[in-house]
Write an enzyme that holds these catalytic residues in place. Structure first.
Site, PDB file in Angstrom:
ATOM      1  N   GLU A   1      41.579  34.101  32.992  1.00 25.02           N
ATOM      2  CA  GLU A   1      40.146  33.821  32.863  1.00 25.02           C
ATOM      3  C   GLU A   1      39.965  32.521  32.081  1.00 25.02           C
ATOM      4  O   GLU A   1      40.222  32.478  30.879  1.00 25.02           O
ATOM      5  CB  GLU A   1      39.467  34.982  32.122  1.00 25.02           C
TER       6      GLU A   1
ATOM      7  N   HIS B   1      36.549  37.033  36.654  1.00 24.93           N
ATOM      8  CA  HIS B   1      37.481  38.060  36.177  1.00 24.93           C
ATOM      9  C   HIS B   1      38.284  38.674  37.324  1.00 24.93           C
ATOM     10  O   HIS B   1      38.384  39.893  37.441  1.00 24.93           O
ATOM     11  CB  HIS B   1      36.699  39.133  35.412  1.00 24.93           C
TER      12      HIS B   1
ATOM     13  N   HIS C   1      32.274  40.816  27.238  1.00 28.59           N
ATOM     14  CA  HIS C   1      31.892  40.407  28.598  1.00 28.59           C
ATOM     15  C   HIS C   1      30.401  40.561  28.891  1.00 28.59           C
ATOM     16  O   HIS C   1      30.011  41.047  29.955  1.00 28.59           O
ATOM     17  CB  HIS C   1      32.708  41.194  29.613  1.00 28.59           C
TER      18      HIS C   1
HETATM   19  C1  GLA Z   1      39.477  41.056  29.288  1.00 30.77           C
HETATM   20  C2  GLA Z   1      39.791  41.541  27.933  1.00 30.77           C
HETATM   21  C3  GLA Z   1      40.588  42.778  28.016  1.00 30.77           C
HETATM   22  C4  GLA Z   1      39.875  43.832  28.835  1.00 30.77           C
HETATM   23  C5  GLA Z   1      39.538  43.273  30.183  1.00 30.77           C
HETATM   24  C6  GLA Z   1      38.678  44.203  30.987  1.00 30.77           C
HETATM   25  O1  GLA Z   1      40.472  40.377  29.867  1.00 30.77           O
HETATM   26  O2  GLA Z   1      40.440  40.580  27.152  1.00 30.77           O
HETATM   27  O3  GLA Z   1      40.834  43.270  26.718  1.00 30.77           O
HETATM   28  O4  GLA Z   1      38.718  44.225  28.180  1.00 30.77           O
HETATM   29  O5  GLA Z   1      38.882  42.065  30.087  1.00 30.77           O
HETATM   30  O6  GLA Z   1      39.186  45.481  31.056  1.00 30.77           O
END
Ligand code: GLA
Length: 377
Positions: free
Chosen positions: A342, A205, A135
């Site tokens: 997402e 997100h 991210h």
């Molecule tokens: C995304 C990732 C997860 C986790 C979340 C945040 O969706 O795929 O593994 O890291 O973000 O906690």
């Protein structure tokens, strides 16, 4: 960026309130309001914007992380409830957010070992998830304070990510526009340009729970994913390059299915993330906006549809929530208390030439859109 002291901001309430009447009929209405939302630890002022549509649906979005802080949506009796997880103030977001509601960038999801090669040059990114990059790194777009402007239709958020920020080449100029329509859609339009070849993969997100935020787990929500295939991951949740049919596996959500029905099945792909935490390959014909997912919550009747131009969607069942974060309304965010959808290009694409390209070059425009649409059944 303007500075504001924490002390002065705490007691300042509404700074500005503007009402825009759009269109010709009384039903065509978006109310827009701007308020002080405090400041980051380094004293940068943060504002929060409220968008309200004709039926009373309301989105609150702050400039820290271009984050959706709350989203109030009616149930089948018209009762509004907040359907996204979030925190009470900026300080809490800085300390304990799990990317709640933010814009993720420069690259959504994981890049294996935090490395990729572009035009023969190897780039090393900030590593923040084991040995991997997640991210956008240690200080991704979720931790930046964006500039914001309401243009009478949408809330335009702007951020310039500097050349080599978190290891990425090129100054990336990003605009994300949030629009709340009278059809109960939260629309997100993404736009970016660069001055050097780079990679770009932006997403939102939000952690949804259509029964109301922080009240219960996600297991009874009925999910449909318009995807015949998904991208399997290794033990570090890094995509392997394989594209695998969902048919005959617990990954098959082509028909609406309760999230909890098969989440703990003995299927090897459900082990690495302790449940669903994968990218699905959307069934698409071209680059038009198509239905990617829908979710129905039986007790409230709330129904959410996700439309996107993107080729993939990460369905994360919040297997890493563990009750250690207390959010808005003093609600404790327990195991699987929400779900994320997402929209994105596939994780680790910079290392997977067989996946759709995430490369953005000078002169090109990164342009994509996603809609979260709410109704009841
Ligand atoms: C995304 C990732 C997860 C986790 C979340 C945040 O969706 O795929 O593994 O890291 O973000 O906690």
């Amino acid at each position: 960026m303007k500075k504001r002291t924490l002390g002065s901001s705490v007691f300042v309430l509404l700074v500005l309130s503007i009402v825009f009447w759009a269109g010709c009929g009384d039903s065509e209405m978006t109310i827009f309001e701007k308020a002080d939302f405090g400041a980051t630890k380094d004293g940068t002022a943060v504002d929060i914007y409220t968008l309200t549509n004709a039926s009373g649906m309301e989105a609150k979005i702050m400039t820290y992380g271009a984050t959706v802080v709350s989203l109030k949506v009616g149930d089948r009796d018209g009762k509004l409830d907040d359907v996204v997880l979030g925190l009470d103030n900026v300080g809490e977001y800085e300390e304990k957010s799990r990317y709640f509601g933010c814009i993720v960038g420069r690259y959504g999801n994981r890049i294996g070992k935090g490395k990729f090669t572009l035009d023969g040059t190897e780039y090393t990114l900030a590593v923040n998830n084991g040995e991997n990059h997640l991210h956008g790194g240690l200080k991704g777009f979720d931790k930046a304070v964006w500039e914001a402007e309401y243009d009478g239709v949408g809330l335009k958020m702007h951020y310039v990510s500097k050349d080599m920020e978190e290891g990425y080449p090129g100054n990336l100029d990003v605009t994300v526009t949030y629009t709340l329509t009278d059809d109960n859609e939260l629309r997100i339009d993404y736009f970016a340009t660069t001055d050097k070849p780079t990679v770009c993969n932006l997403t939102n997100h939000s952690y949804f729970n259509l029964a109301g935020q922080g009240l219960r787990d996600n297991l009874d929500h009925e999910l449909m994913l318009n995807a015949d295939n998904f991208t399997p991951v290794d033990s570090d949740l890094i995509t392997t390059g394989e594209i695998r049919p969902v048919k005959g596996t617990p990954m098959d959500f082509t028909k609406p299915t309760a999230i909890g029905l098969r989440i703990d099945d003995d299927y090897e792909q459900l082990k690495p993330g302790g449940g669903y935490d994968h990218n699905w390959v959307l069934n698409k014909d071209g680059e038009d906006m198509t239905l990617a997912a829908s979710v129905y919550e039986p007790t409230t009747g709330r129904f959410m549809e996700v439309f996107t131009i993107e080729p993939g969607i990460q369905f994360y069942a919040c297997n890493f929530l563990d009750g250690s974060v207390t959010g808005k309304e003093s609600r404790v965010y327990k195991y699987r208390y929400a779900f994320c959808l997402e929209t994105q290009h596939y994780p680790n694409s910079p290392n997977r030439p067989e996946f759709p390209s995430v490369v953005l070059r000078p002169g090109q425009e990164y342009k994509t859109s996603t809609i979260y649409k709410f109704s009841t059944k």
